[in-house]
Motif scaffolding. Sequence first.
Motif, PDB file in Angstrom:
ATOM      1  N   ALA A  53      57.744  48.422   5.894  1.00 21.84           N
ATOM      2  CA  ALA A  53      56.880  47.683   5.057  1.00 21.84           C
ATOM      3  C   ALA A  53      55.504  48.115   5.279  1.00 21.84           C
ATOM      4  O   ALA A  53      54.934  48.490   6.332  1.00 21.84           O
ATOM      5  CB  ALA A  53      57.013  46.024   5.748  1.00 21.84           C
ATOM      6  N   ARG A  54      54.961  48.286   4.149  1.00 21.39           N
ATOM      7  CA  ARG A  54      53.448  48.669   3.938  1.00 21.39           C
ATOM      8  C   ARG A  54      52.556  47.527   4.630  1.00 21.39           C
ATOM      9  O   ARG A  54      52.994  46.212   4.373  1.00 21.39           O
ATOM     10  CB  ARG A  54      53.129  49.030   2.484  1.00 21.39           C
ATOM     11  N   ALA A  55      51.556  47.578   4.821  1.00 19.13           N
ATOM     12  CA  ALA A  55      50.552  46.450   5.648  1.00 19.13           C
ATOM     13  C   ALA A  55      50.555  45.399   4.558  1.00 19.13           C
ATOM     14  O   ALA A  55      50.652  44.245   4.969  1.00 19.13           O
ATOM     15  CB  ALA A  55      49.176  47.118   5.871  1.00 19.13           C
ATOM     16  N   ASP A  56      50.377  45.613   3.441  1.00 19.33           N
ATOM     17  CA  ASP A  56      50.066  44.380   2.388  1.00 19.33           C
ATOM     18  C   ASP A  56      51.280  43.780   2.331  1.00 19.33           C
ATOM     19  O   ASP A  56      51.411  42.500   1.883  1.00 19.33           O
ATOM     20  CB  ASP A  56      49.625  44.943   1.093  1.00 19.33           C
ATOM     21  N   GLY A  62      55.370  38.141   5.882  1.00 21.08           N
ATOM     22  CA  GLY A  62      55.036  37.410   7.147  1.00 21.08           C
ATOM     23  C   GLY A  62      56.034  38.195   8.168  1.00 21.08           C
ATOM     24  O   GLY A  62      56.571  37.661   9.072  1.00 21.08           O
ATOM     25  N   VAL A  63      56.284  39.483   7.987  1.00 25.35           N
ATOM     26  CA  VAL A  63      56.769  40.396   8.914  1.00 25.35           C
ATOM     27  C   VAL A  63      56.044  41.574   9.458  1.00 25.35           C
ATOM     28  O   VAL A  63      54.878  41.730   8.962  1.00 25.35           O
ATOM     29  CB  VAL A  63      58.160  41.325   8.393  1.00 25.35           C
ATOM     30  N   PRO A  64      56.033  42.055  10.746  1.00 24.56           N
ATOM     31  CA  PRO A  64      55.193  42.950  11.255  1.00 24.56           C
ATOM     32  C   PRO A  64      54.976  44.283  10.427  1.00 24.56           C
ATOM     33  O   PRO A  64      55.952  44.646   9.844  1.00 24.56           O
ATOM     34  CB  PRO A  64      55.892  43.403  12.617  1.00 24.56           C
ATOM     35  N   SER A  88      60.225  46.009  -5.092  1.00 26.66           N
ATOM     36  CA  SER A  88      60.576  44.800  -4.773  1.00 26.66           C
ATOM     37  C   SER A  88      60.936  44.932  -3.143  1.00 26.66           C
ATOM     38  O   SER A  88      61.621  45.951  -2.802  1.00 26.66           O
ATOM     39  CB  SER A  88      61.796  44.343  -5.241  1.00 26.66           C
ATOM     40  N   VAL A  89      60.624  44.218  -2.405  1.00 30.81           N
ATOM     41  CA  VAL A  89      60.873  44.551  -1.037  1.00 30.81           C
ATOM     42  C   VAL A  89      61.247  43.069  -0.259  1.00 30.81           C
ATOM     43  O   VAL A  89      60.670  41.855  -0.863  1.00 30.81           O
ATOM     44  CB  VAL A  89      59.778  44.965  -0.171  1.00 30.81           C
ATOM     45  N   ALA A  90      62.278  43.118   0.499  1.00 32.88           N
ATOM     46  CA  ALA A  90      62.555  41.889   1.258  1.00 32.88           C
ATOM     47  C   ALA A  90      63.044  42.082   2.544  1.00 32.88           C
ATOM     48  O   ALA A  90      63.349  43.113   2.903  1.00 32.88           O
ATOM     49  CB  ALA A  90      63.943  41.247   0.605  1.00 32.88           C
ATOM     50  N   PRO A  91      62.926  41.170   3.552  1.00 32.60           N
ATOM     51  CA  PRO A  91      63.134  41.354   4.886  1.00 32.60           C
ATOM     52  C   PRO A  91      64.706  41.525   4.820  1.00 32.60           C
ATOM     53  O   PRO A  91      65.443  40.870   4.085  1.00 32.60           O
ATOM     54  CB  PRO A  91      63.224  40.071   5.732  1.00 32.60           C
ATOM     55  N   PRO A  92      65.368  42.430   5.743  1.00 34.10           N
ATOM     56  CA  PRO A  92      66.944  42.602   5.656  1.00 34.10           C
ATOM     57  C   PRO A  92      67.536  41.199   5.923  1.00 34.10           C
ATOM     58  O   PRO A  92      69.087  41.372   5.356  1.00 34.10           O
ATOM     59  CB  PRO A  92      67.073  43.568   6.906  1.00 34.10           C
ATOM     60  N   LEU A 159      59.242  39.842  -2.154  1.00 30.13           N
ATOM     61  CA  LEU A 159      57.909  40.434  -2.901  1.00 30.13           C
ATOM     62  C   LEU A 159      58.138  41.294  -3.972  1.00 30.13           C
ATOM     63  O   LEU A 159      58.899  42.149  -3.809  1.00 30.13           O
ATOM     64  CB  LEU A 159      57.036  41.081  -1.875  1.00 30.13           C
ATOM     65  N   VAL A 160      57.628  40.994  -5.172  1.00 33.61           N
ATOM     66  CA  VAL A 160      57.942  41.699  -6.361  1.00 33.61           C
ATOM     67  C   VAL A 160      56.457  42.383  -6.766  1.00 33.61           C
ATOM     68  O   VAL A 160      55.762  41.414  -7.122  1.00 33.61           O
ATOM     69  CB  VAL A 160      58.705  41.128  -7.448  1.00 33.61           C
TER      70      VAL A 160
END
Length: 173
Positions: A53-56, A62-64, A88-92, A159-160
């Motif tokens: 995950a990138r910082a933003d 809400g992940v590290p 698009s990114v999501a926690p596993p 997050l999209v």
Amino acid sequence: MLPHWYPTDHHPAPPANPLFSWLCHEGSLTQRLTDAGNHDFRVELLRQEPQAARADEAAALGVPQGATVWAREVLLHTAGAPRVYARSVAPPSALGSSAVELDALGTTSLGHLLFRNPQISRGPIEISRYPAEWLPADWRSDGLWARRSHFSDGELQLLVCEVFLQGWPVAGT
């Protein structure tokens, strides 16, 4: 350059810019692109894989920072050309736990699925200039505008981010 995400009501983009209405549009971007391109719309899958995950992104989800997330990168084509790069990114934990099967999307439009599911809510739209180095090599350009929003159904945390490529929108869209 890192993005500085602003709520659309505190935007740094001039409202007279034709792109501004696209950035602030709360409906489905897939549908708007489809309509603008006379129903000539398709998704080109660039990659879909676990990534750091990138910082933003980490802050928004809400992940590290650097935590492994599911990431999907696509180009959205309409009117015969790629118009939007989307990440698009999501926690596993979101994989297999929501009504949207993220890991089985292929070239299916994610927006098509999100906006047809009444259980999924969308957070506020944020806008920013997008770092050129984060774009696919063939589409890198400085100063491109992007928007992002958080989608959730309780299980799903997604997050999209959508980046409008050079030359879009064209006049009259």
